[in-house]
Design a protein around this motif. Sequence first.
Motif, PDB file in Angstrom:
ATOM      1  N   ARG A   1      62.992  90.309-104.655  1.00 11.13           N
ATOM      2  CA  ARG A   1      62.863  91.690-104.184  1.00 11.13           C
ATOM      3  C   ARG A   1      62.258  92.571-105.261  1.00 11.13           C
ATOM      4  N   TRP A   2      62.446  92.188-106.515  1.00 12.07           N
ATOM      5  CA  TRP A   2      61.945  93.010-107.607  1.00 12.07           C
ATOM      6  C   TRP A   2      60.425  93.056-107.673  1.00 12.07           C
ATOM      7  N   ARG A   3      59.740  92.086-107.084  1.00 14.35           N
ATOM      8  CA  ARG A   3      58.283  92.170-107.000  1.00 14.35           C
ATOM      9  C   ARG A   3      57.880  93.309-106.056  1.00 14.35           C
ATOM     10  N   HIS A   4      58.626  93.476-104.975  1.00 12.64           N
ATOM     11  CA  HIS A   4      58.296  94.547-104.024  1.00 12.64           C
ATOM     12  C   HIS A   4      58.584  95.924-104.608  1.00 12.64           C
ATOM     13  N   PHE A   5      59.557  96.004-105.527  1.00 15.21           N
ATOM     14  CA  PHE A   5      59.817  97.292-106.185  1.00 15.21           C
ATOM     15  C   PHE A   5      58.644  97.704-107.079  1.00 15.21           C
TER      16      PHE A   5
ATOM     17  N   ASP B   1      75.343  78.136-107.159  1.00 12.64           N
ATOM     18  CA  ASP B   1      76.674  78.744-107.222  1.00 12.64           C
ATOM     19  C   ASP B   1      76.627  80.206-106.799  1.00 12.64           C
ATOM     20  N   ILE B   2      75.532  80.895-107.152  1.00 11.12           N
ATOM     21  CA  ILE B   2      75.365  82.276-106.670  1.00 11.12           C
ATOM     22  C   ILE B   2      75.253  82.263-105.151  1.00 11.12           C
ATOM     23  N   LEU B   3      74.418  81.345-104.627  1.00 12.83           N
ATOM     24  CA  LEU B   3      74.264  81.249-103.173  1.00 12.83           C
ATOM     25  C   LEU B   3      75.595  80.949-102.494  1.00 12.83           C
TER      26      LEU B   3
ATOM     27  N   LEU C   1      70.139  77.435 -92.231  1.00 14.45           N
ATOM     28  CA  LEU C   1      68.901  77.905 -92.851  1.00 14.45           C
ATOM     29  C   LEU C   1      69.163  78.964 -93.923  1.00 14.45           C
ATOM     30  N   HIS C   2      70.019  79.936 -93.635  1.00  9.78           N
ATOM     31  CA  HIS C   2      70.496  80.917 -94.615  1.00  9.78           C
ATOM     32  C   HIS C   2      69.355  81.614 -95.348  1.00  9.78           C
ATOM     33  N   LYS C   3      68.398  82.097 -94.569  1.00 10.39           N
ATOM     34  CA  LYS C   3      67.218  82.738 -95.160  1.00 10.39           C
ATOM     35  C   LYS C   3      67.580  83.972 -95.970  1.00 10.39           C
ATOM     36  N   LEU C   4      68.296  84.926 -95.363  1.00 10.88           N
ATOM     37  CA  LEU C   4      68.542  86.182 -96.063  1.00 10.88           C
ATOM     38  C   LEU C   4      69.471  85.976 -97.259  1.00 10.88           C
ATOM     39  N   SER C   5      70.428  85.068 -97.141  1.00 10.99           N
ATOM     40  CA  SER C   5      71.322  84.783 -98.269  1.00 10.99           C
ATOM     41  C   SER C   5      70.559  84.148 -99.429  1.00 10.99           C
ATOM     42  N   GLN C   6      69.600  83.284 -99.111  1.00 15.31           N
ATOM     43  CA  GLN C   6      68.791  82.690-100.188  1.00 15.31           C
ATOM     44  C   GLN C   6      67.821  83.716-100.776  1.00 15.31           C
ATOM     45  N   TRP C   7      67.283  84.582 -99.940  1.00 12.59           N
ATOM     46  CA  TRP C   7      66.415  85.656-100.438  1.00 12.59           C
ATOM     47  C   TRP C   7      67.211  86.557-101.387  1.00 12.59           C
ATOM     48  N   LEU C   8      68.465  86.831-101.030  1.00 12.50           N
ATOM     49  CA  LEU C   8      69.325  87.610-101.909  1.00 12.50           C
ATOM     50  C   LEU C   8      69.579  86.857-103.210  1.00 12.50           C
ATOM     51  N   THR C   9      69.826  85.566-103.122  1.00 12.53           N
ATOM     52  CA  THR C   9      70.076  84.768-104.329  1.00 12.53           C
ATOM     53  C   THR C   9      68.861  84.762-105.250  1.00 12.53           C
ATOM     54  N   TYR C  10      67.680  84.510-104.691  1.00 16.49           N
ATOM     55  CA  TYR C  10      66.464  84.579-105.499  1.00 16.49           C
ATOM     56  C   TYR C  10      66.342  85.944-106.178  1.00 16.49           C
ATOM     57  N   SER C  11      66.690  86.994-105.449  1.00 18.10           N
ATOM     58  CA  SER C  11      66.512  88.352-105.953  1.00 18.10           C
ATOM     59  C   SER C  11      67.569  88.748-106.974  1.00 18.10           C
ATOM     60  N   LEU C  12      68.696  88.027-106.998  1.00 16.68           N
ATOM     61  CA  LEU C  12      69.746  88.304-107.974  1.00 16.68           C
ATOM     62  C   LEU C  12      69.514  87.590-109.303  1.00 16.68           C
TER      63      LEU C  12
END
Length: 420
Positions: free
Chosen positions: A75-79, A244-246, A289-300
Amino acid sequence: MTHLGSPHAQAEEAANLLRTTRAIRERAGQLLARARSGQSRWFEVDDGALDAAAAEVVAATRQRYPKLHVPLHSRWRHFEAGGVDRKAQLDRRLAHLPPVSRAHALIDLTVVSVLLDAGAGADWKYSDAASGRTYRRSEGLAVASYHAFTGGLFSSDKEHPLRVDATGLRALVRDHLAAAFQVTQANPMPGFDDRVILLRRLGEVMQEEPEVFGEDGRPCGLFDMMIAPAGAAVPPTAAVAAHDILSQVLYSLSPIWPAANTIADVPLGDCWRHSAVRGEGLSDGWMPLHKLSQWLTYSLIEPFEWAGVRVHHLDALTALAEYRNGGLMLDSGLLRLRDAAAAQELWQPGDEIIVEWRALTVALMDEVVDAVRRQMKMTPEHLPLACVLEGGSWAAGRELAQRQRGGLPPLQVASDGTLF
């Protein structure tokens, strides 16, 4: 007390299995093998198009990052939209705080912004008064959420606006969020009301689980629970695996997802039925699939690392099962629809064609990533999956969609505010 072997215990065991990327990859692999053998009702696989799909990703990567210093998909790329260093702006506002408090703010922002990032549609736009520019799609959602956060919209404490807390989210007024995102009848955003509900649900969960989210009920409680007690300094050797974050995200946030996908009374989130998927016990027939949870993990990952925590084993996460990566599969010819008329229909997230499209995307992306590395002569250490996504596959999917359909995805899915 839950007894071993009880229906609830069996449901929890199945849910825990479905909350792993091992299950995602294994079951997506089942559907890919099935499609390759001609048994899929919906899709054909053209393995001869693999190198062409990878070449699209390589071209996008070289164009966007000519020196090949590719950052993580986040998400930090979009910021950074419009070339504005919004993190530096936020850092200046947080400079008077201790390091852990600064990390808390960045993590709060990340969580709330990702949960608002589920596709903006073709018509919505955001006019940024600060930069004088107009943004659309993910960049627009990021910039809008950044300004909503820095304006204190998600905080119940007006003396401390740079935070997200349970009371602030539970009291979130739909019209206030609409104003922050400039959503009107003339500037519509699909699934907007679902996003409001999602944030309110997050507020409720954080209120109910102080052992995870702290007494104030803040998203950054996830960091404190995993890394250091609230207020304590981060240990110099602090490290955590990406999975583990995921796992913590999936476990702690499972009650907020709107999809009514459950085993017994245990919510599964972004996990869907597919008749051809096999698995153990009560997990049989479910495709996670857990798309949004993985997107959150990548972004954290970056906020954790900025706080001094080493995040390792990033490639345990999967590619994101969303319409840009999925679009790359179809628009490159790696996947083909058996019936072209399917592209004209509006599908629901749980329809088998959509579940399978997303699963095949995850499985094929692992192969595309290997081909990208071969073409670029780079190792997994120098080009991890998260960097291929950023370089990368997401941008290539967007570019192909722009060329072929003015930016629209190849299959139409009714948004529930969490998948795309």
